[in-house]
Design an enzyme around this catalytic site. Structure first.
Site, PDB file in Angstrom:
ATOM      1  CD  GLU A   1      -2.993  -1.132   2.219  1.00  0.00           C
ATOM      2  OE1 GLU A   1      -2.626  -0.645   3.300  1.00  0.00           O
ATOM      3  OE2 GLU A   1      -4.091  -1.683   2.059  1.00  0.00           O
TER       4      GLU A   1
ATOM      5  CD  GLU B   1       4.787 -21.146  11.570  1.00  0.00           C
ATOM      6  OE1 GLU B   1       4.917 -21.507  12.754  1.00  0.00           O
ATOM      7  OE2 GLU B   1       3.816 -20.469  11.175  1.00  0.00           O
TER       8      GLU B   1
END
Length: 307
Positions: free
Chosen positions: A90, A121
């Site tokens: 963004e 992960e």
């Protein structure tokens, strides 16, 4: 680490704690569950508030490095990784940053944005490889994000970045986390056990989003990407943003529509330059030079032009 060790470790984390008083939540009316969730969420801003001095210190350190050309890089897995990618993605439309200036790394790569990538992960080696692919420098800032504060990918990213001389920030939702301890700037937002046991996309995810909002937004303010609270570096890439650009110029200058159109045309659509054209009464090229000489800070460029 054995399965038993991992289970014991998770059981010790606040974010994983079981709340017996909510054991019958599935029997409640929907409105009551919604009220419970809303009440839980209401405590998140207070938890963030307790870490504001640490957050602001981290922001000042990031902004100093970005002023010298460094990048802001988020690294996380699962929800934490997705939030980092979201925040990074963004920045270009909001602040007209280069897509390479704010980067989100998620364990398992782009595929992990929409699906679980098994074992990603748990790999600190993968974190090191992802950072090496970016050709990390000492001017960069790396933010490891993990609700538990123990995720190997996030901890590994911070440890590797710190070894390379980069600025490091560890954002977790448990106290005494390995992630915060590994980073130069440790930020621990303790929001308590989740409504649904271990579902850290809830309060922990909200807390992480709030902090990431601050890290990117205030850093961009420090870099001169706003004029007051106006997004003067907004990239007009669609009809809505083109309309917003004109509105921002109007709010900053009070000019009439024909003047705004002239200034934007002279400035090649750059909002910040158009505002300077109108407020300093200079042409587009002169405004662009003033901004360049002022490091992109509109207030400083205006002071140069009028002082």
């Amino acid at each position: 680490m054995t399965a038993h060790d991992l289970r014991s470790q998770l059981a010790s984390l606040t974010t994983e704690a079981f709340r017996p008083e909510l054991a019958d939540i599935d029997r409640l009316p929907t409105l009551d569950i919604a009220r419970l969730m809303n009440a839980e969420d209401a405590g998140v801003p207070a938890a963030v508030a307790g870490q504001l001095p640490r957050i602001s210190a981290a922001i000042d350190a990031v902004a100093a490095r970005m002023t010298r050309g460094g990048r802001l890089i988020y690294a996380g897995a699962g929800t934490a990784g997705r939030l980092g990618v979201l925040d990074a993605s963004e920045c270009p439309p909001t602040f007209n940053t280069d897509p390479a200036q704010v980067v989100g790394l998620i364990a398992g790569g782009p595929e992990a944005m929409v699906t679980s990538v098994e074992g990603a992960e748990d790999s600190d080696e993968l974190a090191r490889a992802d950072l090496d692919a970016l050709k990390l420098t000492a001017e960069d800032s790396v933010v490891g994000v993990s609700a538990s504060g123990r995720t190997p990918y996030a901890v590994g990213a911070v440890e590797h970045a710190r070894a390379q001389g980069a600025l490091t920030i560890g954002l977790a939702c448990n106290e005494h986390s390995a992630l915060a301890a590994a980073a130069e700037h440790g930020i621990e937002i303790v929001v308590g056990p989740e409504l649904i046991t271990g579902s850290t996309r809830l309060k922990a995810g909200t807390a992480q989003k709030l902090v990431l909002n601050m890290l990117s937004t205030i850093t961009m303010i420090r870099l001169g990407k706003t004029y007051g609270n106006l997004m003067v570096d907004v990239r007009a890439s669609n009809a809505k943003l083109r309309a917003r650009s004109r509105r921002i110029v109007a709010l900053a200058t009070g000019a009439a529509d024909p003047e705004i159109e002239r200034a934007l045309t002279e400035s090649g659509g750059e909002v910040k330059t158009a505002i300077l054209v109108l407020l300093a009464d200079v042409d587009g090229p002169a405004a662009a030079r003033l901004l360049e000489d002022s490091g992109g800070h509109l207030r400083a460029a205006l002071a140069r032009a009028t002082g």
